[in-house]
Design an enzyme around this catalytic site. Structure first.
Site, PDB file in Angstrom:
ATOM      1  N   CYS A  91       0.803  -1.228   0.000  1.00  0.00           N
ATOM      2  CA  CYS A  91       0.000   0.000   0.000  1.00  0.00           C
ATOM      3  C   CYS A  91       0.834   1.275   0.000  1.00  0.00           C
ATOM      4  CB  CYS A  91      -0.935   0.023   1.210  1.00  0.00           C
ATOM      5  SG  CYS A  91      -2.154  -1.298   1.199  1.00  0.00           S
ATOM      6  N   HIS A 357      -9.020   3.480  -2.331  1.00  0.00           N
ATOM      7  CA  HIS A 357      -7.589   3.224  -2.128  1.00  0.00           C
ATOM      8  C   HIS A 357      -7.046   2.386  -3.285  1.00  0.00           C
ATOM      9  CE1 HIS A 357      -3.858   1.982  -0.447  1.00  0.00           C
ATOM     10  NE2 HIS A 357      -4.267   1.061   0.397  1.00  0.00           N
ATOM     11  N   CYS A 387       0.034   2.857   6.275  1.00  0.00           N
ATOM     12  CA  CYS A 387       0.361   1.532   6.798  1.00  0.00           C
ATOM     13  C   CYS A 387       0.604   0.616   5.605  1.00  0.00           C
ATOM     14  CB  CYS A 387      -0.753   1.005   7.685  1.00  0.00           C
ATOM     15  SG  CYS A 387      -2.386   0.957   6.911  1.00  0.00           S
ATOM     16  N   GLY A 389       1.213  -3.630   4.275  1.00  0.00           N
ATOM     17  CA  GLY A 389       1.116  -5.059   4.536  1.00  0.00           C
ATOM     18  C   GLY A 389       2.449  -5.664   4.933  1.00  0.00           C
TER      19      GLY A 389
END
Length: 401
Positions: A91, A357, A387, A389
């Site tokens: 991300c 997103h 944040c 993964g």
């Protein structure tokens, strides 16, 4: 060492990431090419002088495989001398691309880099590339859990309730609707047109401004069965024995939306900008990365932000506006609680819960969003963080010039 400056940022509208979304028929290479083309045309860029095109993309398979950065640049009509590279930091990929570009420029080795990201989640499904992150055996061995369970664990550890996340989600929708009504995204958003010049999409189509806390209250938690019946909640026990039971509170309405989109950002040295007759909009003050616990993988924005602030010799109070990616509502809520940031400084134009997103593009989009917001409000400093993964965090601090 020279400073790296932001000269411009553009993005496509975000389309719903499903077969009924407006951008479903659009190849991701064309989404990205549209952003690259708009960045070039708005700034009269001599693309033979672009040292690299660095693009974030998470699911690099199918339509998004084969180094989409290089071929989208060619598709956009960039000079053959402009190379390209595609990066994947989950991300954080879009912001990673910008940070890579900034590092290249700040090193003095490169003078001008185009960065950005792309993700067509309607055409290339999340997880279609496979890999260890989706492998149950690997998850068990390293102690990782699916992100939704991590989000619920983060909420449980921070005393965040179902009412809290639903209320935050409604406010994200309200802020996004207000921003769209007052044309606050217009500077960055470039309408996507088909080959005949007809507009396919000219504004974000994911927002649901009629969302209420009452409506969200009717939705069932998305990760309760996965966590409890499939035993994944037990993976957290070894690391967090104080959590007797995870309070599963996240669902589609208070989590980030699945969408399609692309973005492009121009990063260069001040001297290169002057030579091309361009005016910098902001200076990159600091960038950072961190690794975090793979179980509580969504807590990365906090240490990443502290690291970036330390690099910039700043504190939280020095930042005027924050963009904290709304992967799940608990992430910005925990961030505000831990760092003591007031909500009026965070995601002032809504976030991924309302807008969506597009994994590989979001970080680059958020950088443009905070830059536009700083200019609209005549403020100076912004911090973008996401944040990631697998237990990571990324952050970038910019200062208007």
């Amino acid at each position: 060492m020279p400073d790296a400056y932001l000269f411009d940022a553009v993005r496509t509208p975000r389309g719903r990431g499903k077969e009924n979304g407006s951008l479903y028929t659009v190849r991701p290479i064309d989404l990205l090419a549209a952003s690259l083309r708009a960045l070039r045309d708005r700034n009269n860029l001599p693309t033979e002088q672009v040292d690299d095109v660095v693009i974030g993309c998470v699911t690099q398979t199918g339509d998004q495989g084969g180094c989409i950065a290089r071929f989208a640049a060619l598709e956009a009509g960039y000079h053959v001398d402009a190379p390209g590279v595609t990066e994947n930091r989950f991300c954080g990929s879009g912001l990673q691309a910008v940070n890579t570009a900034a590092a290249m420029v700040a090193s003095g080795y490169f003078d001008m880099v185009v960065a950005g990201g792309v993700e067509s989640m309607s055409r290339v499904k999340m997880g279609a590339d496979g890999g260890a992150i989706w492998d149950p055996a690997t998850q068990w061995n390293v102690g990782s859990v699916p992100q939704g369970i991590s989000a619920d664990l983060l909420a449980t550890l921070n005393g965040i309730s179902r009412r809290d996340v639903d209320t935050f989600a409604v406010e994200s929708q309200r802020r996004a609707a207000t921003a769209m009504e007052h044309h606050r995204f217009d500077r960055s958003v470039v309408a996507f047109r088909d080959i005949n010049g007809q507009v396919i999409l000219d504004k974000d189509e994911y927002p649901r401004p009629d969302t209420t806390v009452e409506k969200l209250g009717e939705l069932q938690p998305s990760f309760a069965m996965m966590g409890r019946q499939f035993g994944l909640d037990t993976l957290t026990k070894e690391r967090y024995p104080e959590v007797d039971r995870i309070n599963h509170i996240h669902h589609a309405g208070n989590s980030s939306g699945i969408v399609d989109g692309a973005a492009a950002v121009l990063v260069a040295s001040k001297e290169k900008g002057v030579a091309l007759g361009l005016k910098p909009r902001a200076r990159i003050r600091a960038v950072s990365l961190c690794g975090t616990d793979a179980v509580l993988m969504l807590a990365g924005p906090m240490p990443a932000s502290r690291k970036a602030l330390a690099k910039a010799k700043m504190n939280v109070g020095d930042i005027d506006l924050f963009e904290v990616n709304e992967a799940f509502a608990a992430v910005p809520l925990a961030y505000m609680k831990e760092l003591g940031v007031p909500h009026e400084k965070v995601n002032v134009n809504g976030g991924a819960i309302a807008l969506g997103h597009p994994l590989g593009a979001t970080g680059a989009m958020l950088l443009g969003t905070v830059l536009d917001a700083l200019e609209d409000r005549n403020l100076t400093t912004g911090l973008v963080t996401l944040c990631i993964g697998g237990g990571m965090g990324i952050a970038t601090i910019i200062e208007r010039v």
